[in-house]
Scaffold this motif. Structure first.
Motif, PDB file in Angstrom:
ATOM      1  N   CYS A 332      38.966  33.352  38.507  1.00  0.00           N
ATOM      2  CA  CYS A 332      40.259  33.206  37.703  1.00  0.00           C
ATOM      3  C   CYS A 332      40.892  34.519  38.305  1.00  0.00           C
ATOM      4  N   PRO A 333      41.817  34.515  39.100  1.00  0.00           N
ATOM      5  CA  PRO A 333      42.284  35.911  39.582  1.00  0.00           C
ATOM      6  C   PRO A 333      43.271  36.264  38.586  1.00  0.00           C
ATOM      7  N   HIS A 334      43.776  35.814  37.602  1.00  0.00           N
ATOM      8  CA  HIS A 334      44.841  35.992  36.750  1.00  0.00           C
ATOM      9  C   HIS A 334      44.585  36.947  35.565  1.00  0.00           C
ATOM     10  N   CYS A 351      46.925  31.897  32.098  1.00  0.00           N
ATOM     11  CA  CYS A 351      46.462  30.705  32.938  1.00  0.00           C
ATOM     12  C   CYS A 351      45.571  29.798  31.912  1.00  0.00           C
ATOM     13  N   CYS A 353      42.700  29.057  33.189  1.00  0.00           N
ATOM     14  CA  CYS A 353      41.349  29.271  33.991  1.00  0.00           C
ATOM     15  C   CYS A 353      40.596  30.443  33.304  1.00  0.00           C
ATOM     16  N   ARG A 354      41.304  31.382  32.905  1.00  0.00           N
ATOM     17  CA  ARG A 354      40.442  32.679  32.264  1.00  0.00           C
ATOM     18  C   ARG A 354      39.810  32.336  31.226  1.00  0.00           C
TER      19      ARG A 354
HETATM   20 ZN   LIG Z   1      43.216  32.036  35.737  1.00  0.00          ZN
END
Ligand SMILES: [Zn+2]
Length: 432
Positions: A332-334, A351, A353-354
């Motif tokens: 997760c890049p967020h 997001c 996904c985190r």
């Molecule tokens: Zn994410």
């Protein structure tokens, strides 16, 4: 769709297992490997099969004849002299007027061919290679793909020991358009992996289809034994993506590698002791090994996506040297908190996904057809444990990295390290 099987191999390295038979005729279970391939093709409705034969070809002709006994239509092309993996295909190019499948006669395969062919068509690919991580990437041909799965690099073995590579190996199963034949020289011995593909991906549209399904060659006595063992244990049958697999989800920092608090350069990446062996044991037990990691360093603009890819190449190369593989890596890049100087606003979002959200696990569940019930999450922070619980996984907290200190959510098991966590997984499996 037709299939071409390259069945001319000699099997010199197999010694007494293939003295008086061609390599594709070695038995796996009670039938020859080649017959397994033909059964697989038939299962997916591919019944027009051309066998390219050479060494001891009469043994293959006698066994398969016209294929009617196996419910398929088989024709043969007998090579006068061995022309590598490409030459025979060039000789029969007038029979290859539409897309066709290429299989190597010494590879045991169980995969969903419909899914592969759909991928090839959807991408309007000229040539699709099946790719997978394996447990000996250091001596395999390695491939790099773009985020759209287009092949962008081809690294034939041997590799530079000072560089890091993604563990993505050419598994020797292709879907080709007739166009590929234009790039093969008639009558010249050549090999797809060594001589054709490295110069081809920049000329035509080549795609990589990545899968964790079963593809393993029987090129050496050790590998043949592994294939036979996998067959007898039922592992090969289970490996088709039509069936659900169980997984061990692994947090990255503090579980696989040393925690350094914002790892942003490959030089900072160092495996924890025994990680390679622990992941190898996950691989051997038939669980998928899937990394899920929060990498807010992207949103914080401390690390680019290319840097992160390089860090992951290092991780896969170091693990590969210890004969361990990861089936997939999700990150997760967020990061949710906006308003810091220099940050990348496009990644500063709330997001799904985190971690502790379960978005990455849900994505893996869908893409890899994972059975979450009976799968595991191994982590060193409360976020990992919470995420695992949300997804219905069995959770294991480890004392490496942040060591699950001060956590309010109890994992199902506490372990000293990943190695001990794998002991728990394997014991649980037996009980199950
Ligand atoms: Zn994410």
């Amino acid at each position: 769709m037709k299939a071409v099987i390259l069945a001319g191999g000699k099997g010199t390295r197999l010694g007494k297992a293939a003295i008086d038979i061609p390599k594709p005729m070695v038995n796996v279970g009670s039938i020859p490997l080649l017959e397994h391939q033909i059964n697989l093709l038939k299962k997916y409705g591919i019944t027009d099969i051309i066998l390219i034969i050479g060494h001891l070809s009469e043994k293959i002709e006698d066994h398969f004849d016209d294929g009617s006994r196996f419910g398929v239509n088989i024709t043969f092309f007998k090579e006068k002299k061995p022309l590598g993996t490409t030459g025979g295909i060039k000789e029969i190019e007038n029979r290859l007027t539409e897309d066709f499948l290429v299989l190597y006669g010494d590879v045991m395969v169980n995969m969903d061919l419909n899914r592969l062919v759909d991928f090839h068509k959807k991408n309007q690919s000229d040539c699709t290679l099946v790719l997978h991580p394996n447990d000996h990437p250091f001596d395999s041909d390695l491939v790099e793909i773009s985020s759209e799965n287009r092949i962008v690099q081809f690294h034939s073995k041997p590799h530079n020991d000072n560089l890091y590579y993604k563990n993505l190996v050419n598994a020797a199963l292709y879907v080709m358009t007739p166009k590929v034949c234009n790039y093969i020289e008639k009558g010249k011995k050549a090999d797809f992996g060594k001589d054709i593909f490295p110069g081809l991906y920049s000329k035509i549209k080549m795609f990589g289809y990545v899968t964790h399904e079963y593809l393993k060659d029987v090129g050496s006595p050790e590998r043949l034994k592994e294939v036979i063992d996998d067959y007898n244990s039922g592992r090969i049958k289970e490996c088709n993506i039509e069936n659900k697999s169980k997984a061990v989800f692994l947090d990255r920092d503090g579980v696989i590698n040393k925690e350094v608090h914002f790892l942003v350069r490959p030089e900072e990446f160092e495996l924890l002791t025994n990680t390679g062996n622990a992941i190898k044991r996950i691989n051997k037990a038939g669980y998928l090994a899937v990394v899920i990691t929060n990498q807010s360093v992207i949103a914080r603009n401390m690390c680019s996506l290319d840097d992160l890819a390089e860090i992951h190449k290092k991780m896969e190369t170091l693990l590969g040297r210890e004969r361990a593989k990861l089936d997939a890596i999700y990150f997760c890049p967020h990061h949710p908190d906006k308003g810091h100087a220099g940050e990348r606003p496009e990644y500063k979002v709330d997001c799904d996904c985190r971690k502790p959200k379960a978005g990455m696990i849900k994505k893996a569940e869908k893409e890899l057809n994972i059975e979450l019930n009976g799968s595991f999450m191994v982590g060193d922070t409360e976020r990992d444990i919470e995420c695992g619980k949300k997804a219905g996984l069995i959770t294991i907290g480890v004392k490496t990295g942040y060591g699950c200190k001060d956590i309010r959510i109890e994992p199902d098991f506490f372990c000293d390290s990943l190695a001990e966590a794998v002991d728990v997984v394997l014991k649980y499996d037996l009980k199950d």
